[in-house]
Design a protein around this motif. Structure first.
Motif, PDB file in Angstrom:
ATOM      1  N   PHE A  87      31.790 -68.120  17.482  1.00  9.67           N
ATOM      2  CA  PHE A  87      33.019 -67.993  18.242  1.00  9.67           C
ATOM      3  C   PHE A  87      32.857 -67.935  19.755  1.00  9.67           C
ATOM      4  O   PHE A  87      33.833 -68.122  20.479  1.00  9.67           O
ATOM      5  CB  PHE A  87      33.795 -66.748  17.769  1.00  9.67           C
ATOM      6  CG  PHE A  87      34.236 -66.852  16.343  1.00  9.67           C
ATOM      7  CD1 PHE A  87      33.622 -66.095  15.359  1.00  9.67           C
ATOM      8  CD2 PHE A  87      35.245 -67.730  15.973  1.00  9.67           C
ATOM      9  CE1 PHE A  87      34.007 -66.199  14.034  1.00  9.67           C
ATOM     10  CE2 PHE A  87      35.639 -67.845  14.649  1.00  9.67           C
ATOM     11  CZ  PHE A  87      35.017 -67.068  13.672  1.00  9.67           C
ATOM     12  N   ILE A  88      31.664 -67.661  20.246  1.00  6.31           N
ATOM     13  CA  ILE A  88      31.483 -67.653  21.699  1.00  6.31           C
ATOM     14  C   ILE A  88      30.789 -68.966  22.048  1.00  6.31           C
ATOM     15  O   ILE A  88      29.569 -69.073  22.101  1.00  6.31           O
ATOM     16  CB  ILE A  88      30.666 -66.430  22.165  1.00  6.31           C
ATOM     17  CG1 ILE A  88      31.298 -65.145  21.647  1.00  6.31           C
ATOM     18  CG2 ILE A  88      30.604 -66.400  23.688  1.00  6.31           C
ATOM     19  CD1 ILE A  88      30.556 -63.878  22.009  1.00  6.31           C
ATOM     20  N   LYS A  89      31.614 -70.004  22.261  1.00  6.50           N
ATOM     21  CA  LYS A  89      31.075 -71.353  22.353  1.00  6.50           C
ATOM     22  C   LYS A  89      31.717 -72.096  23.517  1.00  6.50           C
ATOM     23  O   LYS A  89      32.794 -71.739  23.989  1.00  6.50           O
ATOM     24  CB  LYS A  89      31.384 -72.148  21.077  1.00  6.50           C
ATOM     25  CG  LYS A  89      30.907 -71.504  19.810  1.00  6.50           C
ATOM     26  CD  LYS A  89      31.473 -72.208  18.591  1.00  6.50           C
ATOM     27  CE  LYS A  89      30.716 -73.481  18.319  1.00  6.50           C
ATOM     28  NZ  LYS A  89      30.808 -73.882  16.912  1.00  6.50           N
ATOM     29  N   LYS A  90      31.010 -73.145  23.917  1.00  6.07           N
ATOM     30  CA  LYS A  90      31.621 -74.124  24.818  1.00  6.07           C
ATOM     31  C   LYS A  90      31.454 -75.476  24.122  1.00  6.07           C
ATOM     32  O   LYS A  90      30.337 -75.967  23.964  1.00  6.07           O
ATOM     33  CB  LYS A  90      30.906 -74.116  26.169  1.00  6.07           C
ATOM     34  CG  LYS A  90      31.512 -75.084  27.163  1.00  6.07           C
ATOM     35  CD  LYS A  90      30.686 -75.190  28.430  1.00  6.07           C
ATOM     36  CE  LYS A  90      31.242 -76.268  29.336  1.00  6.07           C
ATOM     37  NZ  LYS A  90      30.366 -76.559  30.473  1.00  6.07           N
ATOM     38  N   GLY A  91      32.537 -76.027  23.670  1.00  2.00           N
ATOM     39  CA  GLY A  91      32.452 -77.252  22.884  1.00  2.00           C
ATOM     40  C   GLY A  91      31.806 -76.937  21.545  1.00  2.00           C
ATOM     41  O   GLY A  91      32.193 -76.022  20.838  1.00  2.00           O
ATOM     42  N   ARG A  92      30.746 -77.669  21.219  1.00  2.00           N
ATOM     43  CA  ARG A  92      30.069 -77.441  19.938  1.00  2.00           C
ATOM     44  C   ARG A  92      28.882 -76.498  20.079  1.00  2.00           C
ATOM     45  O   ARG A  92      28.264 -76.121  19.087  1.00  2.00           O
ATOM     46  CB  ARG A  92      29.593 -78.776  19.367  1.00  2.00           C
ATOM     47  CG  ARG A  92      30.721 -79.687  18.889  1.00  2.00           C
ATOM     48  CD  ARG A  92      30.180 -81.060  18.555  1.00  2.00           C
ATOM     49  NE  ARG A  92      29.207 -81.013  17.474  1.00  2.00           N
ATOM     50  CZ  ARG A  92      29.534 -81.137  16.190  1.00  2.00           C
ATOM     51  NH1 ARG A  92      30.774 -81.315  15.831  1.00  2.00           N
ATOM     52  NH2 ARG A  92      28.597 -81.082  15.244  1.00  2.00           N
ATOM     53  N   LYS A  93      28.556 -76.140  21.320  1.00  6.64           N
ATOM     54  CA  LYS A  93      27.349 -75.319  21.528  1.00  6.64           C
ATOM     55  C   LYS A  93      27.733 -73.871  21.778  1.00  6.64           C
ATOM     56  O   LYS A  93      28.634 -73.580  22.566  1.00  6.64           O
ATOM     57  CB  LYS A  93      26.565 -75.844  22.736  1.00  6.64           C
ATOM     58  CG  LYS A  93      25.950 -77.215  22.513  1.00  6.64           C
ATOM     59  CD  LYS A  93      25.027 -77.562  23.666  1.00  6.64           C
ATOM     60  CE  LYS A  93      24.336 -78.893  23.411  1.00  6.64           C
ATOM     61  NZ  LYS A  93      23.375 -79.224  24.463  1.00  6.64           N
ATOM     62  N   HIS A  94      26.993 -72.964  21.143  1.00  6.46           N
ATOM     63  CA  HIS A  94      27.242 -71.554  21.416  1.00  6.46           C
ATOM     64  C   HIS A  94      26.618 -71.172  22.746  1.00  6.46           C
ATOM     65  O   HIS A  94      25.640 -71.775  23.184  1.00  6.46           O
ATOM     66  CB  HIS A  94      26.738 -70.649  20.278  1.00  6.46           C
ATOM     67  CG  HIS A  94      25.347 -70.950  19.816  1.00  6.46           C
ATOM     68  ND1 HIS A  94      25.068 -71.881  18.845  1.00  6.46           N
ATOM     69  CD2 HIS A  94      24.156 -70.427  20.173  1.00  6.46           C
ATOM     70  CE1 HIS A  94      23.769 -71.919  18.633  1.00  6.46           C
ATOM     71  NE2 HIS A  94      23.185 -71.048  19.422  1.00  6.46           N
ATOM     72  N   LEU A  95      27.197 -70.169  23.381  1.00  7.11           N
ATOM     73  CA  LEU A  95      26.784 -69.793  24.730  1.00  7.11           C
ATOM     74  C   LEU A  95      25.474 -69.029  24.752  1.00  7.11           C
ATOM     75  O   LEU A  95      24.616 -69.272  25.599  1.00  7.11           O
ATOM     76  CB  LEU A  95      27.865 -68.910  25.383  1.00  7.11           C
ATOM     77  CG  LEU A  95      28.767 -69.570  26.399  1.00  7.11           C
ATOM     78  CD1 LEU A  95      29.545 -70.689  25.789  1.00  7.11           C
ATOM     79  CD2 LEU A  95      29.694 -68.549  27.035  1.00  7.11           C
ATOM     80  N   PHE A  96      25.377 -68.053  23.863  1.00  5.11           N
ATOM     81  CA  PHE A  96      24.276 -67.102  23.938  1.00  5.11           C
ATOM     82  C   PHE A  96      23.289 -67.279  22.790  1.00  5.11           C
ATOM     83  O   PHE A  96      23.674 -67.648  21.684  1.00  5.11           O
ATOM     84  CB  PHE A  96      24.805 -65.657  23.903  1.00  5.11           C
ATOM     85  CG  PHE A  96      25.693 -65.300  25.050  1.00  5.11           C
ATOM     86  CD1 PHE A  96      27.042 -65.085  24.867  1.00  5.11           C
ATOM     87  CD2 PHE A  96      25.173 -65.173  26.337  1.00  5.11           C
ATOM     88  CE1 PHE A  96      27.862 -64.765  25.926  1.00  5.11           C
ATOM     89  CE2 PHE A  96      25.985 -64.852  27.408  1.00  5.11           C
ATOM     90  CZ  PHE A  96      27.337 -64.652  27.201  1.00  5.11           C
ATOM     91  N   ASN A  97      22.034 -66.963  23.065  1.00  3.98           N
ATOM     92  CA  ASN A  97      21.056 -66.882  21.990  1.00  3.98           C
ATOM     93  C   ASN A  97      21.562 -65.846  20.991  1.00  3.98           C
ATOM     94  O   ASN A  97      21.736 -64.675  21.353  1.00  3.98           O
ATOM     95  CB  ASN A  97      19.711 -66.456  22.588  1.00  3.98           C
ATOM     96  CG  ASN A  97      18.616 -66.355  21.558  1.00  3.98           C
ATOM     97  OD1 ASN A  97      18.688 -65.532  20.643  1.00  3.98           O
ATOM     98  ND2 ASN A  97      17.590 -67.160  21.705  1.00  3.98           N
ATOM     99  N   PRO A  98      21.839 -66.220  19.739  1.00  2.00           N
ATOM    100  CA  PRO A  98      22.494 -65.305  18.801  1.00  2.00           C
ATOM    101  C   PRO A  98      21.700 -64.024  18.539  1.00  2.00           C
ATOM    102  O   PRO A  98      22.270 -62.932  18.550  1.00  2.00           O
ATOM    103  CB  PRO A  98      22.623 -66.137  17.516  1.00  2.00           C
ATOM    104  CG  PRO A  98      22.600 -67.551  17.976  1.00  2.00           C
ATOM    105  CD  PRO A  98      21.684 -67.567  19.152  1.00  2.00           C
ATOM    106  N   ALA A  99      20.402 -64.149  18.317  1.00  2.00           N
ATOM    107  CA  ALA A  99      19.604 -62.944  18.038  1.00  2.00           C
ATOM    108  C   ALA A  99      19.623 -62.021  19.253  1.00  2.00           C
ATOM    109  O   ALA A  99      19.779 -60.806  19.121  1.00  2.00           O
ATOM    110  CB  ALA A  99      18.168 -63.326  17.695  1.00  2.00           C
ATOM    111  N   ALA A 100      19.478 -62.599  20.454  1.00  3.85           N
ATOM    112  CA  ALA A 100      19.483 -61.790  21.675  1.00  3.85           C
ATOM    113  C   ALA A 100      20.823 -61.092  21.843  1.00  3.85           C
ATOM    114  O   ALA A 100      20.884 -59.913  22.201  1.00  3.85           O
ATOM    115  CB  ALA A 100      19.197 -62.669  22.898  1.00  3.85           C
TER     116      ALA A 100
END
Lengths: 153, 259
Positions: B97-110
């Protein structure tokens, strides 16, 4: 020069520099402290044989001039101690493996560098006298899930 | 199976599995096995849940497997199990859900580890990426160290993220030596971070010059956040869970326009 050669060159340079610094560091750093060794390390830190002094209850204030914290396989016990300025804190390694006492934060250990007491094998101990009031977080660099705090009043 | 092994994410998963095996050998307790497996299962579970919420067909959760592995390696096995629910939930939430277009913004594990650290007032443990010190006189630790480097084959050779990794390692190691007289190039935590978390393709720039800037930025910010220079003046910084993870998330955000 293509990118693979650049990468290879960087790796070689890093390995040479790193190896040089590692070897230099191994010659200069204090040796891992064995149980029977008694030698000063840095600043007011001191290595002593296992102490018979009592440890204070977790988080409670102690008026003793010396306090012992035991490192077990579960972590530092007590995890938090509160002491007066001028108290000597001794860490005893009863975890069964080599461990360290290092200042927060992992892995740079910069917040209170006198707390970077180095490594100690099982049965050995490390000590430090805390002169200034404050809260000093530390951990075992080889297992940073093991943490502790010394609160100095 | 052979086709699966050609996928970089699956290769990374195998490398991370090798690291956890060495961690279990080093610290042979049932608890660490349970936490690691629980981390992976919970991450996949939340991934599936959010796919359902978004009405997207379920597919091979290779990314969730990698995220779950990383969380299992870094989240302390001494912490309560409910925290694992929170870490994995937040990681997958950010991915979906925290995305820009198809790419997520943050490293999920971090992201998951950072927020959980703030909520529950503890730091990132790095328990499985800390003991592999390079000790030339100890064969066991040499093997552990070499296994720790396995993710480097994927991130440096296969994914070619060396323009991020090497500038980070050089700047971080040199500055740490100047500040602390400690050369951290071979530090297990720094290496794991540089080879596994830092170069994640979805959350990092693609052009080489920007990648160099990104690597240097994360190195500088991480060291600043760990240094008394800032932490004695801005006391709220002491409540941040981990300088490396925080630096990475800041890099993910600042370099968003260049993805």
């Amino acid at each position: 020069m293509n990118s693979k050669m650049i990468v290879g060159l960087v790796v070689v340079v890093l390995l040479i520099v790193g190896g040089f610094v590692l070897l230099k560091g191994n010659k200069q750093s204090p040796q891992t402290i064995a149980p029977s060794a008694v030698q000063p390390t840095q600043q007011s830190a001191q290595v002593t044989p296992v102490s018979t002094e009592s440890s204070s209850p977790s988080g409670s204030m102690t008026n003793e001039k010396a306090v012992t914290v035991t490192l077990t396989s579960s972590g530092f016990d007590p995890a938090t101690i509160t002491v007066k300025a001028g108290t000597k804190v001794t860490w005893v390694n009863k975890s069964g493996v080599e461990a360290t006492v290092n200042s927060d934060k992992h892995p740079t250990h910069l917040l209170y560098t006198p707390l970077n007491l180095g490594s100690f094998v099982r049965g050995a101990s490390l000590s430090l006298v805390f002169d200034k009031p404050g809260s000093y977080g530390y951990h075992n660099h080889l297992d940073p899930s093991q943490t502790g705090t010394v609160v100095v009043e | 199976m052979a086709r699966l092994l050609r996928i970089p994410k699956m290769q990374m998963l195998f490398a991370l599995s090798a690291i956890i095996i060495t961690a279990i050998i080093h610290k042979p307790t049932l608890q660490v096995v349970i936490i690691y497996l629980a981390s992976i299962l919970l991450t996949i579970g939340w991934d599936y849940f959010f796919l359902k919420v978004r009405r997207v067909d379920f597919f091979l959760p290779s990314a969730a497997l990698v995220t779950g592995s990383i969380i299992g390696l870094l989240h302390s096995p001494l912490l309560p199990i409910y925290e694992l629910f929170v870490v994995t939930f937040l990681a997958m939430f950010s991915k979906h859900f925290i995305k820009k277009g198809r790419k997520h913004l943050f490293n999920p594990a971090a992201f998951g580890l950072f927020l959980t650290g703030i909520i529950f007032f503890h730091t990132v443990s790095w328990w499985a990426a800390s003991f592999q010190e390079f000790k030339i006189q100890n064969v066991e630790f040499i093997i552990f160290f070499l296994i720790l480097l396995l993710p480097g084959y994927i991130s440096v050779i296969k994914l070619r993220r060396y323009w991020i990794i090497f500038p980070f390692l050089i700047i971080y190691s040199l500055l740490n030596y100047v500040l602390n007289h400690f050369f951290s190039l071979f530090d297990p935590t720094v290496l794991f971070f540089a080879l596994v978390m830092l170069p994640e393709p979805m959350t990092t720039p693609n052009k080489s010059k920007v990648q160099i800037a990104f690597g240097i930025f994360v190195a500088l910010v991480s060291l600043l956040l760990a240094s008394p220079i800032l932490t004695t003046r801005l006391l709220f910084l002491n409540s941040l869970p981990d300088p490396l993870v925080t630096g990475l998330l800041m890099g993910n955000l600042i370099f968003l326009p260049w993805k």
